[in-house]
Design an enzyme around this catalytic site. Structure first.
Site, short mmCIF file in Angstrom:
data_model
loop_
_atom_site.label_atom_id
_atom_site.label_comp_id
_atom_site.label_asym_id
_atom_site.label_seq_id
_atom_site.Cartn_x
_atom_site.Cartn_y
_atom_site.Cartn_z
N CYS A 1 35.11 5.29 114.73
CA CYS A 1 36.54 4.80 113.97
C CYS A 1 36.79 3.42 114.19
O CYS A 1 37.01 3.00 115.42
CB CYS A 1 37.36 5.85 114.67
SG CYS A 1 39.01 5.66 113.74
N HIS B 1 26.28 4.14 111.74
CA HIS B 1 26.91 3.42 110.46
C HIS B 1 26.62 1.96 110.23
O HIS B 1 26.90 1.08 111.18
CB HIS B 1 28.30 3.79 110.38
CG HIS B 1 29.14 3.38 109.29
ND1 HIS B 1 30.50 3.84 109.14
CD2 HIS B 1 28.73 2.56 108.24
CE1 HIS B 1 30.61 3.63 107.96
NE2 HIS B 1 29.67 2.83 107.34
#
Length: 458
Positions: free
Chosen positions: A160, A240
């Site tokens: 995040c 990611h």
């Protein structure tokens, strides 16, 4: 408490009938001091099994998946990878799902918060990995203990990029606190009874205000950290391929090449998933070809179009339309209310899904419905909006085959910019629940983490 629950197949033309129908395992949500039964702790820690993901896919096969040798994964997303949405994704080919992020401290200390996450566990919602955020080893372990008996793995959120994660000392900001992160990982590896996964981003260059770091190479510095995580005993790594500074209109393309380097370095020890830049199934295959990963994780594309991984190709021409998907989700949300053990914030969660599914209609074709969806006070209000949109489509002679992604393209088409890795902006980001979706959800911490709110309280 155990309740027999079966997945409703009426809206699926029989496609989900082959998914396992079993029982829902519900933890009590009426007590204010719920303490789960503590499983025995293995000694030594769970061995790292390179094939554990492949074995899970064999144990819980999804006949609707486009392929069965790779994990086709629904990403963890606050208020979006809720139970009814996961069931919809599995209906259309997703073969592994993550829950929304669970905030470790709140789960360990706030019974009302726990109610959203600990209520309903379905056999047809497997394999399932629970994502937890936090940096305190004891809070994270205690939260993991709540869910271990019902899931296939625990994932730590190190992806995040939002300011709320910086304030809470979790997410991608943990990647820049190496000892804190490794201490957490080692503690969990010693005590968990299910495999440990970490979802990471690339390490960003240091801020200009920090100490000089010489020539900082993003791929090599990231790989060094991943090496340490693998050596610490993690069982799965999801990468990611962007830094925490690449978001919104600075997103850019995911760095599949660096993910591929990680696969070459560590892929013989643990499975690795690739995340980022998946628009359609062609991208899935291209990503797998470049990275050699064990699976591909999708968030935004899957949010707008859950048949991304479906066995019946939906490109270049769709046969499953967005109104059909919105209706099927509505039906599942009525059967499994997101706020009752389904990891969602009730009506707010459902409204957000409507905005994703129907973005082209609400944003462009029929914007008069947008405010009605935003201000809907019940599922019946949302259903009426959906019924009205069905009539508009009939009047417009709408063809499902002409549909394409809209919400996914918002940063790519409307505000094109070259991705860069600049310094942080420490100012609060403006909340826009219709546009900003991430592992942390949107940026309004008061909404997502206030356990006394009736709606959106995490």
């Amino acid at each position: 408490m155990t309740d027999g629950v079966e997945l409703d197949n009426d809206t699926n033309d029989g496609d989900s009938s082959s998914l396992i129908q079993s029982t829902s395992l519900s933890l009590s949500t009426t007590t204010t001091s719920f303490i789960p039964q503590q499983p025995e702790r293995p000694q030594p820690p769970i061995p790292v099994d390179r094939q554990w993901i492949a074995k899970l896919l064999q144990k819980y096969p999804n006949p609707n998946a486009r392929r069965h040798d790779k994990a086709l994964v629904c990403a963890p997303m606050v208020d979006q990878s809720d139970l009814p949405f996961r069931l919809l994704c599995r209906r259309y080919g997703t073969n592994l799902c993550y829950t929304p992020m669970i905030h470790a401290k709140l789960a360990a200390t706030n019974p009302r918060y726990r109610q959203k996450f600990m209520g309903t566990w379905l056999q047809q919602d497997r394999p399932l990995i629970v994502q937890i955020c936090g940096s305190n080893p004891e809070y994270v372990l205690q939260t993991a203990r709540f869910v271990e008996p019902f899931v296939d793995g625990i994932d730590i959120n190190c992806g995040c990029p939002q300011q709320i994660a910086k304030k809470g000392n979790y997410g991608a900001f943990l990647l820049e606190q190496e000892e804190t992160l490794l201490t957490l990982v080692r503690h969990l590896v010693r005590h968990l009874t299910v495999p440990l996964s970490i979802k990471v981003r690339l390490l960003p260059p240091p801020d200009s205000s920090g100490p000089p770091m010489g020539n900082f190479d993003v791929p090599s510095e990231s790989l060094k950290l991943y090496q340490k995580l693998v050596d610490a005993g993690i069982h799965l790594l999801t990468i990611h391929g962007r830094t925490r500074k690449q978001k919104s209109d600075l997103t850019g393309h995911s760095d599949w090449e660096t993910i591929g380097k990680a696969v070459k370095l560590f892929g013989d020890r643990i499975p690795i998933f690739a995340n980022g830049s998946i628009q359609d199934y062609d991208d899935v295959e291209e990503c797998l070809k470049i990275t050699g990963a064990d699976g591909v994780m999708s968030s935004e594309s899957l949010l707008e179009y859950p048949p991304l991984f479906y066995k019946v190709p939906q490109t270049p021409v769709r046969t499953i339309g967005r109104i059909q998907l919105a209706q099927e989700y509505m039906d599942l949300a009525r059967q499994y209310p997101p706020q009752i053990g389904g990891q969602g914030s009730g009506l707010k969660c459902v409204r957000m899904h409507m905005h994703r599914f129907l973005h082209k209609d609400l944003q462009y074709s029929h914007p008069q419905l947008r405010q009605r969806v935003c201000w809907a006070k019940s599922n019946d209000d949302l259903q009426q909006c959906l019924d009205d949109l069905k009539l508009y489509h009939q009047q417009d002679n709408h063809h499902v085959g002409s549909e394409a992604l809209s919400w996914y393209r918002r940063w790519r088409d409307e505000q094109p910019k070259v991705a860069k890795m600049g310094d942080d902006d420490d100012e609060e980001e403006e909340e826009d629940s219709d546009y900003d979706v991430d592992e942390c959800g949107n940026n309004n911490g008061a909404i997502f983490f206030d356990g006394n709110k009736d709606d959106g309280d995490y």
